[in-house]
Write a protein that holds these residues in place. Structure first.
Motif, mmCIF file in Angstrom:
data_model
loop_
_atom_site.group_PDB
_atom_site.id
_atom_site.type_symbol
_atom_site.label_atom_id
_atom_site.label_comp_id
_atom_site.label_asym_id
_atom_site.label_seq_id
_atom_site.Cartn_x
_atom_site.Cartn_y
_atom_site.Cartn_z
ATOM 1 N N UNK A 411 0.803 -1.216 0.000
ATOM 2 C CA UNK A 411 0.000 0.000 0.000
ATOM 3 C C UNK A 411 0.836 1.265 0.000
ATOM 4 N N UNK A 412 0.359 2.261 0.764
ATOM 5 C CA UNK A 412 0.924 3.597 0.791
ATOM 6 C C UNK A 412 2.383 3.577 1.245
ATOM 7 N N UNK A 413 3.319 4.004 0.376
ATOM 8 C CA UNK A 413 4.732 4.065 0.743
ATOM 9 C C UNK A 413 5.394 2.725 0.875
ATOM 10 N N UNK A 414 4.867 1.700 0.224
ATOM 11 C CA UNK A 414 5.359 0.340 0.410
ATOM 12 C C UNK A 414 6.651 0.055 -0.312
ATOM 13 N N UNK A 415 7.114 -1.180 -0.130
ATOM 14 C CA UNK A 415 8.361 -1.641 -0.726
ATOM 15 C C UNK A 415 8.781 -2.951 -0.092
ATOM 16 N N UNK A 416 10.020 -3.380 -0.382
ATOM 17 C CA UNK A 416 10.557 -4.638 0.131
ATOM 18 C C UNK A 416 11.885 -4.374 0.821
ATOM 19 N N UNK A 417 12.041 -4.941 2.019
ATOM 20 C CA UNK A 417 13.273 -4.830 2.789
ATOM 21 C C UNK A 417 13.637 -6.225 3.309
ATOM 22 N N UNK A 418 14.946 -6.456 3.454
ATOM 23 C CA UNK A 418 15.447 -7.719 3.981
ATOM 24 C C UNK A 418 16.224 -7.414 5.254
ATOM 25 N N UNK A 419 15.731 -7.905 6.379
ATOM 26 C CA UNK A 419 16.254 -7.600 7.701
ATOM 27 C C UNK A 419 17.210 -8.718 8.133
ATOM 28 N N UNK A 420 18.463 -8.324 8.440
ATOM 29 C CA UNK A 420 19.437 -9.298 8.943
ATOM 30 C C UNK A 420 19.024 -9.745 10.343
ATOM 31 N N UNK A 421 19.034 -11.036 10.584
ATOM 32 C CA UNK A 421 18.503 -11.582 11.839
ATOM 33 C C UNK A 421 19.577 -11.870 12.889
ATOM 34 N N UNK A 422 20.781 -12.222 12.497
ATOM 35 C CA UNK A 422 21.758 -12.714 13.461
ATOM 36 C C UNK A 422 22.814 -11.685 13.845
ATOM 37 N N UNK A 423 23.128 -10.751 13.014
ATOM 38 C CA UNK A 423 24.148 -9.758 13.327
ATOM 39 C C UNK A 423 23.776 -8.438 12.668
ATOM 40 N N UNK A 424 23.889 -7.321 13.417
ATOM 41 C CA UNK A 424 23.577 -6.030 12.805
ATOM 42 C C UNK A 424 24.542 -5.634 11.699
ATOM 43 N N UNK A 425 25.712 -6.237 11.669
ATOM 44 C CA UNK A 425 26.690 -5.920 10.631
ATOM 45 C C UNK A 425 26.488 -6.744 9.374
ATOM 46 N N UNK A 426 25.629 -7.746 9.428
ATOM 47 C CA UNK A 426 25.378 -8.572 8.246
ATOM 48 C C UNK A 426 24.478 -7.826 7.269
ATOM 49 N N UNK A 427 24.390 -8.341 6.082
ATOM 50 C CA UNK A 427 23.574 -7.739 5.028
ATOM 51 C C UNK A 427 22.405 -8.671 4.737
ATOM 52 N N UNK A 428 21.200 -8.122 4.762
ATOM 53 C CA UNK A 428 20.034 -8.923 4.404
ATOM 54 C C UNK A 428 20.035 -9.250 2.929
ATOM 55 N N UNK A 429 19.697 -10.471 2.583
ATOM 56 C CA UNK A 429 19.740 -10.911 1.193
ATOM 57 C C UNK A 429 18.535 -11.796 0.904
ATOM 58 N N UNK A 430 17.962 -11.671 -0.305
ATOM 59 C CA UNK A 430 16.795 -12.507 -0.652
ATOM 60 C C UNK A 430 17.101 -13.991 -0.619
ATOM 61 N N UNK A 431 18.312 -14.377 -1.021
ATOM 62 C CA UNK A 431 18.621 -15.797 -1.073
ATOM 63 C C UNK A 431 18.775 -16.431 0.307
ATOM 64 N N UNK A 432 18.938 -15.593 1.351
ATOM 65 C CA UNK A 432 19.071 -16.114 2.711
ATOM 66 C C UNK A 432 17.801 -15.900 3.535
ATOM 67 N N UNK A 433 16.707 -15.526 2.897
ATOM 68 C CA UNK A 433 15.455 -15.267 3.622
ATOM 69 C C UNK A 433 14.888 -16.561 4.172
ATOM 70 N N UNK A 434 14.542 -16.542 5.461
ATOM 71 C CA UNK A 434 13.962 -17.717 6.124
ATOM 72 C C UNK A 434 12.517 -17.462 6.554
ATOM 73 N N UNK A 435 12.043 -16.234 6.397
ATOM 74 C CA UNK A 435 10.673 -15.898 6.791
ATOM 75 C C UNK A 435 10.230 -14.666 6.013
#
Length: 481
Positions: A411-435
């Motif tokens: 909806x309004x202002x939407x988009x897609x983001x990938x949130x790193x789960x184990x370390x704040x220094x890691x990079x979220x990636x689509x290929x590592x998405x578990x949820x």
């Protein structure tokens, strides 16, 4: 005069031989049609000849006297005599070539030609014509004039367009995009010599919207109760204040940005705490009287000064660090954070005074959601260190793709983001998405603001349940007073 209008016997003989002049005829609307006798109908089965219709006789009055004339006096008794025999017969109709009588020519009719009016009169009638208030003759004259007079045709078009605006069934609320469209039109014609930085535009827009709301409410509504809500750890916390108290809270926390830019802090600069909650409590306790609408002027002046200073400072000022006590943000993110809080508390005030208050524009809301998504890994790590989230399952090197959650904002202002789960220094990636979690944009912002709990959030969920729960609670933990 005596004798019913006869002066002498000789005069009676002279009048007896002259034609009687009938009195004035009344209007058709004044006639009593019910009292006028109708001619007898012909017998059924055929039409009677013309001579079969008898001549109508004048009815006698109730007293038996002769009927009065139209002038109100009794008619002269012509009786059988030489004068009656001398009454002239009407001239017969002239005959046509075939011998039939030719009827007399009809009376001349009124001309149906359009009314001829001078130019000045027609020009003065344009307003009435636009309102459809002219007579048929005036309308025909005006429209005939418009076909040949270009200035009057242009004026008539403008008046007709203006009449279209005279509707009383429309909403009296201004279009929320009106200010943006007016500013865009002005800047398009004459660009600002020193424009507002793009990163400061959401803060500029939200402070202006809130100020418009504050200008619209009455003095008594400044004391309307407002309940501020946020989350601490696993529970919801609230604080009761007033509309004026909310504006004081915003001014106190905005002082962090003022201090970073070298401006005056509304609190005591060197002694004021950095934590937003402590700054607010300090400001509220320092006011000896409950704040009133007088707090609007210093708050608005402060926001103007922040925007003006950031505009003149140049590009490097965007990276200036703003300390919040437990954490710090660059000035461009701090301004976005203040825009988000201004919108959220503007909605709190609008609910308290029953005022419509829509969400920010899609572009500004998208940037606010992006800031919250970028802060989620650090918030998740903080909850994990406090024992409020599950342990890390797959630690990776800084900058490497790690286990991620796909946050889909619709909806309004939407988009897609990938949130790193184990370390704040890691990079979220689509290929590592578990949820994956799907949320509406405004719903996600209400979760981040602490207005709804993670359990109440209407989210579409798929995948690792523990990861989903940790991210939703981390989003709620971003809220504060």
């Amino acid at each position: 005069m005596t004798g019913g209008g006869r002066e002498s016997e000789g005069g009676e003989e002279e009048v007896r031989g002259a034609r009687r002049i009938p009195g004035p005829r009344g209007a058709a609307d004044d006639l009593d049609l019910a009292s006028v006798p109708l001619p007898p109908l012909p017998p059924p089965g055929g039409t009677a000849p013309d001579e079969a219709v008898p001549e109508q006789a004048q009815p006698a009055s109730a007293s038996g006297d002769a009927p009065e004339s139209d002038a109100g006096e009794p008619e002269a008794d012509l009786g059988p005599g030489p004068a009656a025999e001398a009454w002239p017969e009407p001239d017969p109709w002239p005959e046509t070539a075939d011998g039939t009588p030719e009827p007399p020519a009809p009376d001349p009719l009124v001309s149906s030609a359009p009314v001829v009016l001078p130019h000045q009169v027609l020009k003065a009638l344009l307003g009435a014509w636009a309102l459809s208030a002219c007579s048929a003759e005036e309308t025909a004259a005006v429209e005939d004039h418009l076909t040949g007079c270009a200035p009057c045709a242009d004026e008539a078009l403008r008046l007709r367009d203006a009449v279209g605006l005279l509707h009383t069934d429309g909403s009296l609320d201004l279009d929320p995009t009106l200010r943006t469209r007016v500013l865009d039109g002005c800047f398009g014609r004459r660009p600002a010599r020193i424009p507002v930085p793009e990163w400061a535009a959401p803060y500029d827009a939200e402070t202006a919207r809130l100020d418009a709301l504050l200008r619209d409410i009455g003095d008594s509504e400044w004391h309307a109760p407002v309940r501020l809500q946020w989350f601490e750890e696993e529970r919801r916390v609230s604080r009761r204040t007033t509309v004026a108290g909310v504006i004081g809270h915003l001014m106190a926390v905005d002082g962090l940005l003022s201090a970073a830019l070298g401006l005056d802090d509304p609190l005591d600069g060197g002694k004021a705490p950095l934590d937003p909650t402590e700054r607010t409590e300090t400001y509220w306790s320092a006011t000896r009287r409950p704040p009133t609408r007088a707090v609007r002027e210093p708050w608005r002046a402060q926001s103007h000064e922040l925007i003006r200073t950031a505009s003149f400072a140049g590009r490097n000022v965007a990276e200036t660090s703003v300390s919040y006590g437990a954490f710090a943000l660059p000035l461009q993110d701090a301004a976005l954070d203040r825009a988000f809080e201004c919108w959220v508390h503007g909605g709190d005030i609008a609910d308290a005074v029953d005022y419509p208050y829509p969400a920010p524009s899609a572009a500004h809301l998208h940037r606010m959601i992006d800031l919250a998504a970028r802060m989620l890994p650090a918030a998740l790590a903080g909850r994990r260190s406090a024992g409020l989230a599950g342990p890390a399952k797959d630690l990776v090197a800084a900058g490497a793709p790690g286990r991620s959650l796909h946050l889909e904002i619709e909806g309004h202002g939407g988009g897609d983001w990938y949130i790193a789960l184990d370390s704040p220094a890691a990079v979220g990636a689509p290929e590592r998405a578990v949820a994956q979690v799907a949320l509406d944009g405004v719903e996600f912002c209400r979760l981040v603001a602490g207005h709804i709990s993670p359990v109440e959030a209407a989210a579409g969920q798929e995948g690792d349940r523990e990861a989903i729960r940790d991210v939703l609670f981390a989003a709620a933990s971003l809220s504060r007073l």
